[in-house]
Design a protein around this motif. Structure first.
Motif, PDB file in Angstrom:
ATOM      1  N   GLU A  23      26.990  29.546  14.449  1.00  0.00           N
ATOM      2  CA  GLU A  23      26.961  29.279  12.994  1.00  0.00           C
ATOM      3  C   GLU A  23      27.772  30.332  12.062  1.00  0.00           C
ATOM      4  OE1 GLU A  23      23.682  27.362  11.404  1.00  0.00           O
ATOM      5  OE2 GLU A  23      23.771  25.934  13.052  1.00  0.00           O
ATOM      6  N   GLY A  24      29.022  30.215  11.709  1.00  0.00           N
ATOM      7  CA  GLY A  24      29.598  31.309  10.944  1.00  0.00           C
ATOM      8  C   GLY A  24      30.217  32.352  11.645  1.00  0.00           C
ATOM      9  N   MET A  25      30.156  32.463  13.055  1.00  0.00           N
ATOM     10  CA  MET A  25      30.803  33.339  13.716  1.00  0.00           C
ATOM     11  C   MET A  25      32.287  32.589  14.168  1.00  0.00           C
ATOM     12  SD  MET A  25      27.971  35.010  16.253  1.00  0.00           S
ATOM     13  CE  MET A  25      29.179  35.733  17.354  1.00  0.00           C
ATOM     14  N   THR A  26      33.197  33.460  14.081  1.00  0.00           N
ATOM     15  CA  THR A  26      34.723  33.018  14.664  1.00  0.00           C
ATOM     16  C   THR A  26      34.680  33.239  16.013  1.00  0.00           C
ATOM     17  OG1 THR A  26      35.571  35.272  14.381  1.00  0.00           O
ATOM     18  CG2 THR A  26      35.846  33.741  12.487  1.00  0.00           C
ATOM     19  N   TYR A  29      35.317  36.706  17.483  1.00  0.00           N
ATOM     20  CA  TYR A  29      34.098  37.817  17.252  1.00  0.00           C
ATOM     21  C   TYR A  29      33.068  37.248  18.199  1.00  0.00           C
ATOM     22  CZ  TYR A  29      30.738  40.816  14.766  1.00  0.00           C
ATOM     23  OH  TYR A  29      29.939  41.749  14.405  1.00  0.00           O
ATOM     24  N   ARG A  30      32.861  35.970  18.660  1.00  0.00           N
ATOM     25  CA  ARG A  30      31.738  35.560  19.470  1.00  0.00           C
ATOM     26  C   ARG A  30      32.356  36.232  21.113  1.00  0.00           C
ATOM     27  NH1 ARG A  30      32.584  30.064  19.511  1.00  0.00           N
ATOM     28  NH2 ARG A  30      31.874  30.209  17.609  1.00  0.00           N
ATOM     29  N   TRP A  31      33.591  36.166  21.200  1.00  0.00           N
ATOM     30  CA  TRP A  31      34.117  36.630  22.339  1.00  0.00           C
ATOM     31  C   TRP A  31      33.883  38.439  22.243  1.00  0.00           C
ATOM     32  CZ3 TRP A  31      35.070  35.113  27.126  1.00  0.00           C
ATOM     33  CH2 TRP A  31      34.991  33.628  27.256  1.00  0.00           C
ATOM     34  N   LEU A  32      34.124  38.730  21.318  1.00  0.00           N
ATOM     35  CA  LEU A  32      33.795  40.429  21.139  1.00  0.00           C
ATOM     36  C   LEU A  32      32.479  40.641  21.522  1.00  0.00           C
ATOM     37  CD1 LEU A  32      35.126  43.157  20.312  1.00  0.00           C
ATOM     38  CD2 LEU A  32      34.306  42.490  17.907  1.00  0.00           C
ATOM     39  N   GLN A  99      19.039  32.992  17.294  1.00  0.00           N
ATOM     40  CA  GLN A  99      19.815  33.365  15.969  1.00  0.00           C
ATOM     41  C   GLN A  99      20.467  34.685  16.291  1.00  0.00           C
ATOM     42  OE1 GLN A  99      17.488  32.804  12.697  1.00  0.00           O
ATOM     43  NE2 GLN A  99      17.239  30.741  12.901  1.00  0.00           N
ATOM     44  N   ALA A 100      21.646  35.117  15.565  1.00  0.00           N
ATOM     45  CA  ALA A 100      21.963  36.176  15.685  1.00  0.00           C
ATOM     46  C   ALA A 100      21.358  37.604  15.468  1.00  0.00           C
ATOM     47  CB  ALA A 100      23.454  36.340  14.716  1.00  0.00           C
ATOM     48  N   TRP A 101      20.252  37.256  14.397  1.00  0.00           N
ATOM     49  CA  TRP A 101      19.545  38.626  14.313  1.00  0.00           C
ATOM     50  C   TRP A 101      18.509  38.873  15.350  1.00  0.00           C
ATOM     51  CZ3 TRP A 101      14.386  37.964  13.674  1.00  0.00           C
ATOM     52  CH2 TRP A 101      13.728  36.762  13.344  1.00  0.00           C
ATOM     53  N   VAL A 135      24.177  45.603  17.420  1.00  0.00           N
ATOM     54  CA  VAL A 135      24.665  46.096  16.164  1.00  0.00           C
ATOM     55  C   VAL A 135      25.830  44.918  15.817  1.00  0.00           C
ATOM     56  CG1 VAL A 135      26.157  47.594  14.692  1.00  0.00           C
ATOM     57  CG2 VAL A 135      24.216  48.197  16.221  1.00  0.00           C
ATOM     58  N   LEU A 136      26.669  44.507  16.865  1.00  0.00           N
ATOM     59  CA  LEU A 136      27.670  43.369  16.547  1.00  0.00           C
ATOM     60  C   LEU A 136      26.796  42.180  16.068  1.00  0.00           C
ATOM     61  CD1 LEU A 136      30.355  44.043  19.300  1.00  0.00           C
ATOM     62  CD2 LEU A 136      30.484  44.282  16.909  1.00  0.00           C
ATOM     63  N   TYR A 137      25.965  41.748  16.895  1.00  0.00           N
ATOM     64  CA  TYR A 137      25.134  40.465  16.504  1.00  0.00           C
ATOM     65  C   TYR A 137      24.491  40.586  15.216  1.00  0.00           C
ATOM     66  CZ  TYR A 137      26.011  38.123  20.675  1.00  0.00           C
ATOM     67  OH  TYR A 137      26.448  37.260  22.191  1.00  0.00           O
ATOM     68  N   GLY A 138      24.191  41.904  14.873  1.00  0.00           N
ATOM     69  CA  GLY A 138      23.243  42.087  13.623  1.00  0.00           C
ATOM     70  C   GLY A 138      24.239  42.015  12.375  1.00  0.00           C
ATOM     71  N   LEU A 139      25.445  42.213  12.637  1.00  0.00           N
ATOM     72  CA  LEU A 139      26.628  42.265  11.612  1.00  0.00           C
ATOM     73  C   LEU A 139      26.866  40.795  11.345  1.00  0.00           C
ATOM     74  CD1 LEU A 139      28.794  45.262  12.325  1.00  0.00           C
ATOM     75  CD2 LEU A 139      27.231  45.160  10.470  1.00  0.00           C
ATOM     76  N   SER A 140      26.999  40.149  12.475  1.00  0.00           N
ATOM     77  CA  SER A 140      27.213  38.717  12.259  1.00  0.00           C
ATOM     78  C   SER A 140      26.245  37.869  11.592  1.00  0.00           C
ATOM     79  CB  SER A 140      27.470  38.008  13.709  1.00  0.00           C
ATOM     80  OG  SER A 140      26.464  37.891  14.327  1.00  0.00           O
TER      81      SER A 140
END
Length: 174
Positions: A23-26, A29-32, A99-101, A135-140
């Motif tokens: 949710e909220g991830m393009t 960005y998910r692939w990144l 969840q991403a966090w 960190v990438l998941y935290g930013l998302s």
């Protein structure tokens, strides 16, 4: 309902939900994040193996932990790499529901532990990409950045409120 849903009603009722982390991830960005997780797993595996070629027990423990990190990263981010493991798809599905966090905290915590065990260049470099995945998941998890117009409007409103409070307090003193 399809004929399969009629044959297996429990499976139809337990249809997969959309992932909370998506949710909220393009899509890019998910692939990144996924690619960073796979590359982080490879770096952890190679550095962990290299770290185990020593006589220092802390280096060996850190190397084993790094290889465990690599396995978990592959299991969560690229379950197709672990097709020979029966529970790989179940673990990947559960990891996708996080969840991403939660993923960020888990991946960063996994990457920090071997560095705390044995602070060497191998452990730092081997866990850097795994930590970057966290960190990438935290930013998302922080969400999208707002536009400049809405921030300017909010700033202008706060400035007007501050001026009104200041003039109100000065009028009250006179």
């Amino acid at each position: 309902m399809s004929s399969q849903d009629e044959q297996f009603p429990a499976a139809a009722a337990a249809a997969p939900e959309p992932a909370a982390a998506d949710e909220g991830m393009t899509w890019w960005y998910r692939w990144l994040c996924r690619i960073a997780g796979v590359i982080g797993g490879m770096s952890c595996a190679f550095a962990g193996l290299w770290n185990c070629v020593t006589i220092n027990p802390l280096n060996i423990a850190a190397g084993v932990w790094m290889m465990l990190n690599a396995f978990v990263l592959f299991l969560c981010e690229a379950p197709f790499c672990c097709q020979f493991i029966e529970f790989a798809n179940a673990v990947a599905a559960r990891a996708d529901r996080l969840q991403a966090w939660q993923k960020a905290a888990f991946y960063c915590g996994m990457a920090v532990f071997p560095v705390m065990l044995s602070l060497t260049l191998t452990t730092l470099l081997g866990n850097a990409i795994a930590f970057a995945t966290g960190v990438l998941y935290g930013l998302s998890a922080l969400g999208k950045k707002g536009d400049a117009i809405s921030y300017a409007r909010i700033h202008q409103q706060q400035k007007q409120m501050d001026e009104e409070k200041l003039t109100g307090s000065l009028e009250g003193q006179a």
